[in-house]
Design an enzyme around this catalytic site. Structure first.
Site, short mmCIF file in Angstrom:
data_model
loop_
_atom_site.label_atom_id
_atom_site.label_comp_id
_atom_site.label_asym_id
_atom_site.label_seq_id
_atom_site.Cartn_x
_atom_site.Cartn_y
_atom_site.Cartn_z
N HIS A 180 93.52 165.84 73.11
CA HIS A 180 93.67 164.13 74.63
C HIS A 180 92.57 163.79 73.59
CE1 HIS A 180 93.85 165.81 78.90
NE2 HIS A 180 93.60 164.08 79.18
N GLU B 164 95.94 173.51 77.13
CA GLU B 164 95.62 173.09 76.31
C GLU B 164 94.12 173.81 75.60
OE1 GLU B 164 94.03 168.97 77.17
OE2 GLU B 164 96.32 168.40 77.24
#
Length: 438
Positions: A317, A292
């Site tokens: 997220h 990420e």
């Protein structure tokens, strides 16, 4: 004021027969001001809680990395992070004054927990505070996928009017399979049932279900019976690549939906994209990824094969990213950190023996010894010999792996004896970190 009775027009005041003394505010011996470093835009509830304790607080809205992180962590007593800051052994070795780490999130995989424990640094997190936020997001995703709202929304933004009902469904009467029936999974179970869904779940533990949900014996059985599969498992070796081509193509129904709001390593994303493009899966929602970006911006470039997949919800997220969840996380983690700093209690630590002692009361002439040490034979005998000239009011010890922790309240310690006692304990062969509060 205590309760009152009224008799003959007069009020009689009843008071409790025992006056409870207030907890004593302890101060550390031979220690300067407590310094807190908060990264990644930690909620203001935590910032205020630390400032109210008189701590020195420094905040950053982003994650820090590399030399910048090492430089900042050198002299702080506590660091607070979310999921992007990586506290490796190299980083922790530079943190000479560090007492504790606060992970203002569920996961702690961004911290080298063993390295922290070996340095006597306790790690706290917030495993439950965002459960409702994640569960509500999943319900929204289920409805969005069932009605293909993501694709319709994108088309409208592109000027395309595409009013269709084919392959669009109500969720009432559909079967939801939950993998991992913890706090999030069980809350999702209740919400889904209230909307008319039938709920089954799989967990490695035998768990009492809520409502009319039923547990099944295997992951494969759950996948085969579910219209929607929602994943809520921790990041472990056992859960890595848990859902791949074998599970999707071999067991999931044709036309089913897969949702991952757990951990990025749980689903094999190429297999998911293949199943969406082939039409075997009718849709999916992904909120977590193996890799990420460290900061907001145009950095989501590692998974181009996902972007073109049909009826796929991609979110950055944000499962626990609500004002309510972040406020509760701020309160929960800061409270645990404050208790550890001020009193030594380690309840809730994920890498550390969890112990606590009842509070020292005002007027008590007591010193609290906090002794983190290697878990080797003979240590308690050595430490109790050092206490032998004083009365031990209360004492508690426990161990976790190679690390042990002793809390002891010692009476009749003069200020002149404090330095002598501190030096003697610190000099023991098993000492990792020693603090005295008085």
């Amino acid at each position: 004021m205590a309760n009152g009775d009224t008799q003959s027009g007069k009020t009689t005041v009843r008071r409790t027969s025992v006056s409870q003394p207030k907890p004593k505010i302890l101060r550390p011996f031979n220690t300067s001001e407590v310094k807190i470093l908060l990264l990644e835009n930690i909620n203001e509830t935590a910032v205020n809680a630390f400032k109210n304790q008189g701590y020195q607080v420094e905040t950053y809205s982003k994650a820090l990395m590399g030399d910048e992180l090492i430089q900042k962590i050198r002299d702080v007593n506590v660091i607070g992070i979310r999921s992007k800051t990586k506290l490796t052994k190299q980083v922790l070795d530079a943190a000479q004054n560090l007492l504790a780490i606060g992970c203002f999130c569920i996961g702690t995989n961004q911290v080298d927990l063993q390295a922290a424990a070996k340095k006597g640094v306790a790690v706290f997190n917030s495993p439950f505070s965002n459960s409702r936020s994640v569960a509500e997001l999943v319900i929204g995703e289920i409805i969005t996928l069932a009605r293909q709202l993501g694709d319709r929304n994108r088309e409208m933004h592109e000027g395309v009017w595409n009013k269709v009902s084919k392959q669009c469904f109500e969720i009432r009467g559909k079967t939801l399979g939950i993998v991992g029936y913890g706090h999030i999974g069980s809350q999702l179970s209740v919400l889904a049932e209230s909307m008319g869904m039938t709920v089954y779940f799989y967990d490695v533990l035998q768990i009492m279900p809520l409502g009319t949900a039923k547990q099944v014996d295997s992951l494969e059985a759950l996948l085969a019976m579910s219209d929607f599969v929602s994943l809520h498992v921790p990041e472990l070796e056992e859960t890595k690549d848990m859902i791949g081509e074998r599970e999707i193509m071999g067991y999931m129904k044709k036309g089913a939906y897969l949702l991952n709001n757990a951990r990025g390593t749980v689903v094999q994303l190429p297999a998911l994209a293949k199943a969406l493009h082939s039409g075997h899966l009718a849709g999916a929602a992904i909120d977590v990824y193996p890799k990420e970006p460290a900061a907001n911006g145009p950095h989501f470039t590692d998974y181009p094969y996902l972007v073109s997949a049909p009826n796929l919800i991609l979110t950055p997220h944000i499962g626990g990213s609500t004002e309510e969840a972040q406020r509760m996380i701020g309160i929960e983690v800061s409270s645990a950190l404050i208790k550890f700093i001020n009193e030594g209690g380690s309840i809730g630590a994920v890498n550390f023996p969890e112990i606590d002692l009842r509070a020292i009361r005002e007027g008590d002439d007591v010193v609290r010894v906090l002794y983190i040490h290697q878990n080797i034979p003979g240590v308690l005998r050595e430490i109790n010999e050092l206490f032998s000239d004083h009365n031990v009011e209360k004492q508690y010890s426990d161990s976790k792996g190679d690390i042990a922790y002793v809390m002891a309240d010692i009476a009749n310690v003069s200020e002149e004896d404090l330095l002598k006692l501190s030096n003697a304990i610190t000099a023991t062969r098993a000492n990792i970190k020693t603090r005295l509060l008085y």
